[in-house]
Design an enzyme around this catalytic site. Sequence first.
Site, PDB file in Angstrom:
ATOM      1  N   ASP A  59      -1.798  82.432  63.240  1.00 24.19           N
ATOM      2  CA  ASP A  59      -1.178  81.034  63.635  1.00 24.19           C
ATOM      3  C   ASP A  59      -0.887  80.923  65.186  1.00 24.19           C
ATOM      4  O   ASP A  59      -0.931  82.251  65.595  1.00 24.19           O
ATOM      5  CB  ASP A  59      -0.525  80.400  62.867  1.00 24.19           C
ATOM      6  N   ASP A  99      -5.107  79.623  52.773  1.00 23.82           N
ATOM      7  CA  ASP A  99      -4.159  80.462  52.820  1.00 23.82           C
ATOM      8  C   ASP A  99      -2.869  79.966  52.566  1.00 23.82           C
ATOM      9  O   ASP A  99      -2.470  78.860  53.001  1.00 23.82           O
ATOM     10  CB  ASP A  99      -3.342  80.954  54.446  1.00 23.82           C
ATOM     11  N   CYS A 117      -7.138  89.390  32.228  1.00 22.57           N
ATOM     12  CA  CYS A 117      -7.428  90.555  33.561  1.00 22.57           C
ATOM     13  C   CYS A 117      -7.878  91.169  34.001  1.00 22.57           C
ATOM     14  O   CYS A 117      -7.069  92.040  33.122  1.00 22.57           O
ATOM     15  CB  CYS A 117      -6.072  89.584  34.812  1.00 22.57           C
ATOM     16  N   CYS A 145      -7.380  93.230  36.616  1.00 25.30           N
ATOM     17  CA  CYS A 145      -6.172  94.525  37.544  1.00 25.30           C
ATOM     18  C   CYS A 145      -6.515  95.641  36.985  1.00 25.30           C
ATOM     19  O   CYS A 145      -6.255  95.577  36.220  1.00 25.30           O
ATOM     20  CB  CYS A 145      -6.120  93.258  38.310  1.00 25.30           C
ATOM     21  N   CYS A 166      -2.709  95.513  35.037  1.00 28.65           N
ATOM     22  CA  CYS A 166      -3.133  94.045  33.872  1.00 28.65           C
ATOM     23  C   CYS A 166      -3.732  95.000  33.182  1.00 28.65           C
ATOM     24  O   CYS A 166      -3.891  95.286  31.937  1.00 28.65           O
ATOM     25  CB  CYS A 166      -3.969  92.536  34.296  1.00 28.65           C
ATOM     26  N   HIS A 184      -1.491  92.103  40.856  1.00 27.16           N
ATOM     27  CA  HIS A 184      -1.966  90.578  40.169  1.00 27.16           C
ATOM     28  C   HIS A 184      -1.868  89.246  40.897  1.00 27.16           C
ATOM     29  O   HIS A 184      -2.978  89.018  41.122  1.00 27.16           O
ATOM     30  CB  HIS A 184      -0.705  90.780  38.464  1.00 27.16           C
TER      31      HIS A 184
HETATM   32 ZN   LIG Z   1      -4.086  91.236  36.333  1.00 27.16          ZN
END
Ligand SMILES: [Zn+2]
Length: 368
Positions: A88, A261, A299, A301, A304, A330
Amino acid sequence: MFTLEATSGQARAGTIKTAHGEIKTPIFMPVGTRASVKGLWQEDLDELGAQIILGNTYHLFLRPGHELIERMGGLHKFMTWNKPILTDSGGYQVFSLADLNKLTEEGVTFQSHIDGTKHLLTPEKSMEIQRALGSDIVMAFDECPKLPSTREVLQRSLQLTYRWAKRCKTVELKPHQHLFGIVQGGLELDLRRESLQGLKELDFPGYALGGLSVGEKNEEMVELCKAFVPEMPADKPRYLMGVGKPIDVLNGIKAGLDMFDCVLPTRNARNGQFLTHAGPLNIKKARFVEDPLPPDPQCDCRVCRRYSRSYIRHLFNVGEYLAGQLITFHNLYFYMQMVKNARTAIIAGNFDDYYQTFYNHYTSNQWE
Ligand SMILES: [Zn+2]
């Protein structure tokens, strides 16, 4: 640098080419404020599928200094991140973090929030810092007024932003760097048009929407994006700065924006908030004390797949670092999957179905 590959309604899928690799859009960019996405290893970012991250000019200018980073080979080499980086302009932080800032035609005088030292940030200085950092996408130095502001204030501000953008263009960047212009004008459609018209004459390779999510109502932002974004050049990337919650990002994609973002997934993680398919989940709540389920059952990931709510709640309660790291991982995975699935839906031509399904689940707020 941008190829439009598919549309579904106003939503777009495309590719942005940079010297450090391609970015498949729509994309969410994790925020690496001080050359680090708080709590994560660079290996984690690779695993998350982060294609581009953000660095903050203001913070890196103050510590460790852009000149040091340049001597260390530039920001990519310094932080060992070989994929694209966007920086930025430093303007937003100067207005929001620093003390006693004085705004003139030349630039902004501010006092560091760290040690009180005085600095002058100008369009030329912002370019010099971002050139030294060596980011792939450089943002023009703009003024971002808070909302609500009067039309008079907004117009004066967008005109100053235009003159500053013109000065940014006169500074030579490194050959691999691309300078994006920032459209201002608050919630006034005609002022947004005026701002974009000026910037288009300067011919930037990409355009950002600035000055949103700065105090206005959420519906007002959605309406502005819906009305204005289709007027932005179709053959250039469109970036919505600093926005937002999961549904805000999806609304942005729906309006035709490509890049996003926000510190929300990382900042809220450190406050114990998981973002899940069924809405935000606050791990501090007593109901999760002996809950064996993963944070987000939908999820896949690595957090999880392995850990229970009960365990993470315990870590958070006793102040273990790992809690913030797990939630951050996560939450960013959640965002990256959300935009990746949006891209797949756009290419398949059924973005609206994807949006509606996601929206219905997310706003069911199961964990409230
Ligand atoms: Zn997750």
